[in-house]
Write an enzyme that holds these catalytic residues in place. Structure first.
Site, mmCIF file in Angstrom:
data_model
loop_
_atom_site.group_PDB
_atom_site.id
_atom_site.type_symbol
_atom_site.label_atom_id
_atom_site.label_comp_id
_atom_site.label_asym_id
_atom_site.label_seq_id
_atom_site.Cartn_x
_atom_site.Cartn_y
_atom_site.Cartn_z
ATOM 1 N N ARG A 241 20.469 22.323 123.156
ATOM 2 C CA ARG A 241 21.518 23.282 122.838
ATOM 3 C C ARG A 241 20.954 24.672 123.077
ATOM 4 O O ARG A 241 19.775 24.925 122.827
ATOM 5 C CB ARG A 241 21.989 23.139 121.381
ATOM 6 C CG ARG A 241 22.796 21.891 121.105
ATOM 7 C CD ARG A 241 24.168 21.957 121.750
ATOM 8 N NE ARG A 241 24.964 20.772 121.458
ATOM 9 C CZ ARG A 241 25.000 19.690 122.218
ATOM 10 N NH1 ARG A 241 24.256 19.636 123.322
ATOM 11 N NH2 ARG A 241 25.777 18.669 121.901
ATOM 12 N N GLU A 270 28.894 29.598 125.128
ATOM 13 C CA GLU A 270 29.411 28.994 126.359
ATOM 14 C C GLU A 270 30.926 29.134 126.414
ATOM 15 O O GLU A 270 31.585 28.860 125.413
ATOM 16 C CB GLU A 270 29.000 27.516 126.431
ATOM 17 C CG GLU A 270 27.486 27.338 126.524
ATOM 18 C CD GLU A 270 27.036 25.883 126.512
ATOM 19 O OE1 GLU A 270 27.907 24.983 126.420
ATOM 20 O OE2 GLU A 270 25.826 25.640 126.583
ATOM 21 N N HIS A 288 26.148 23.579 131.663
ATOM 22 C CA HIS A 288 26.220 22.470 130.704
ATOM 23 C C HIS A 288 26.790 21.215 131.368
ATOM 24 O O HIS A 288 27.824 20.681 130.970
ATOM 25 C CB HIS A 288 27.053 22.854 129.481
ATOM 26 C CG HIS A 288 26.731 22.031 128.273
ATOM 27 N ND1 HIS A 288 26.849 22.499 126.997
ATOM 28 C CD2 HIS A 288 26.282 20.754 128.139
ATOM 29 C CE1 HIS A 288 26.497 21.568 126.130
ATOM 30 N NE2 HIS A 288 26.146 20.497 126.809
#
Length: 334
Positions: A241, A270, A288
Site C-alpha cells: 500500500r 490514488e 495499482h
C-alpha cells in the site's frame, strides 16, 4: 424475491453471471469511481455490496444501508472497510485472497527487473528516436543496470504474496531474507529464507520488496531513517500500500542517492500525481495494477460471487475477514 446486490464498479462477467442466478444485480456503469453521495443513495435498499479499494466503507455507509448484511471487497486488502464497525453491526466482510497471489508476485518481479535494468529509460531512449539521433549502435557504458542473479532480496511481509515473491527469487539464485510480525518456520524451510529484524534486512538487501497490509503499525514503516539504512545500490519495490512508504522521504532518497531506484505500483493517494516524484528517472511507476491479469481478475470475481452465494445459503463465506461476526449474527438474509 431475490436479495439485491450493488457492485460499485464493473467486474468480469463470470462473477456477475454467477451472481445473477441468486441476486438482483445492479452495477455502477461508469469507469470513474462512484461519487460518495451516489454510493450513499445506492446502498439504501441493498442487501449486499461489492466494493473496491477506492471506496471508503464506514459507519456513514452502514447508517444509510439498513438492509446491508455483507460487504464483499474486490481485493485481498480491506483497509478501506471499517471492519470493527461492520462486526459491531453484524455485517459480514469478505476479501479475495489467493486468487491474485501469483499475478501480484509476478508484477513485483516485473517492477524489480525493469527498475534494475532501467527498462523504461531504455524504451523511451529507443522509441523517441534518441538512439538513432546519437548514432551509437552499442556502447559498453550505455544504460548500465544492476545484477539480480545471486543477489540478496529482502521481503517485508511474508504472507501469501511475500512467499510467492520468494519462490521466484529461488530461480534467480538469491539469498532470501524476510521480516514479518511472526516467524514462518515452514516457509523458512521450503524457501531457505532467513528471518531478520527490519534494520538488518534493510542493511543487507540489494532489493527490498514491500508486501505488508496497511495497518497502524505499517503506516510509513519505510521513512527517512529506514531508507538511509539501505545500500546506495539497493532498489525498493512497493506492491503493498502506498502509505507504507513516506513519499517525501522516498523522493529525497531517490534524488540524493540513498538508494539506486524504486518500482512503485501503489501510492499514498490514488489516483495520484506528484511532479517531483514522477520526473525522476530512477523510479518506475504503475497505476495499482499488480493483480491486473485476466486470470486473476476473473478469479477475484468468482470468489466474490462464491462468498455472496455462500452467505445467501446460510453458510459462512469462504474468505470471511471478520470471523467474530458469526457470534453477532448468523449468515443469511433472513
Amino acid at each position: 424475491m431475490k436479495p439485491k446486490v450493488f457492485i460499485t464498479r464493473a467486474i468480469p462477467e463470470n462473477g456477475i453471471d454467477m451472481l445473477r442466478e441468486h441476486f438482483e444485480v445492479e452495477v455502477w456503469p461508469e469507469e470513474r469511481e462512484i461519487p460518495r453521495e451516489v454510493l450513499l443513495e445506492k446502498v439504501r435498499d441493498v442487501d449486499a455490496l461489492v466494493t473496491m479499494l477506492s471506496e471508503r466503507i464506514d459507519g456513514e455507509v452502514f447508517d444509510n444501508a439498513p438492509r446491508l448484511r455483507i460487504v464483499a471487497n474486490y481485493a485481498v486488502g480491506y483497509d478501506n472497510v471499517d471492519v470493527e464497525e461492520a462486526t459491531r453491526r453484524g455485517i459480514y466482510v469478505t476479501n479475495t485472497p489467493d486468487v491474485l497471489t501469483n499475478a501480484t508476485a509476478d508484477f513485483a518481479w516485473t517492477l524489480l527487473l525493469a527498475t534494475a535494468r532501467r527498462l523504461i529509460e531504455a524504451d523511451s531512449f529507443t522509441r523517441s528516436g534518441e538512439w538513432k539521433r546519437k548514432g551509437i549502435a552499442w556502447h559498453p557504458l550505455m544504460f548500465l543496470g544492476h545484477d539480480v542473479y545471486g543477489k540478496t532480496i529482502g521481503i517485508i511481509g511474508f504472507g501469501r504474496i511475500g512467499q510467492a515473491v520468494a519462490r521466484r527469487a529461488k530461480g534467480f539464485g538469491m539469498r532470501i531474507l524476510y521480516y514479518s510480525r511472526t516467524r514462518k518456520p515452514e516457509a523458512e524451510e521450503e524457501l531457505k529464507a532467513e528471518f531478520k529484524p527490519l534494520e538488518e534486512l534493510l542493511k543487507e538487501s540489494d532489493f527490498v520488496v514491500l508486501a505488508v497490509p496497511l495497518t497502524k503499525e505499517t503506516y510509513h514503516m519505510i521513512g527517512e531513517r529506514e531508507l538511509k539504512l539501505m545500500k546506495p545500490t539497493a532498489i525498493l519495490v512497493n506492491i503493498a500500500r502506498g502509505k507504507v512508504v513516506d513519499t517525501e522521504a522516498l523522493i529525497k532518497a531517490l534524488k540524493e542517492g540513498w538508494i539506486a531506484g524504486a518500482g512503485l505500483d501503489v501510492f499514498e493517494e490514488e489516483p495520484y500525481y506528484n511532479e517531483e516524484l514522477f520526473s525522476l528517472k530512477n523510479v518506475i511507476l504503475a497505476p495499482h495494477i499488480g493483480s491486473a491479469t485476466f486470470g486473476a481478475r476473473e478469479g477475484m470475481a468468482e470468489l466474490v460471487a462464491r462468498n455472496l452465494i455462500a452467505f445467501k445459503n446460510g453458510e459462512v463465506p469462504p474468505t470471511l475477514v471478520n470471523k467474530e461476526v458469526v457470534k453477532v449474527k448468523k449468515p443469511g438474509f433472513r
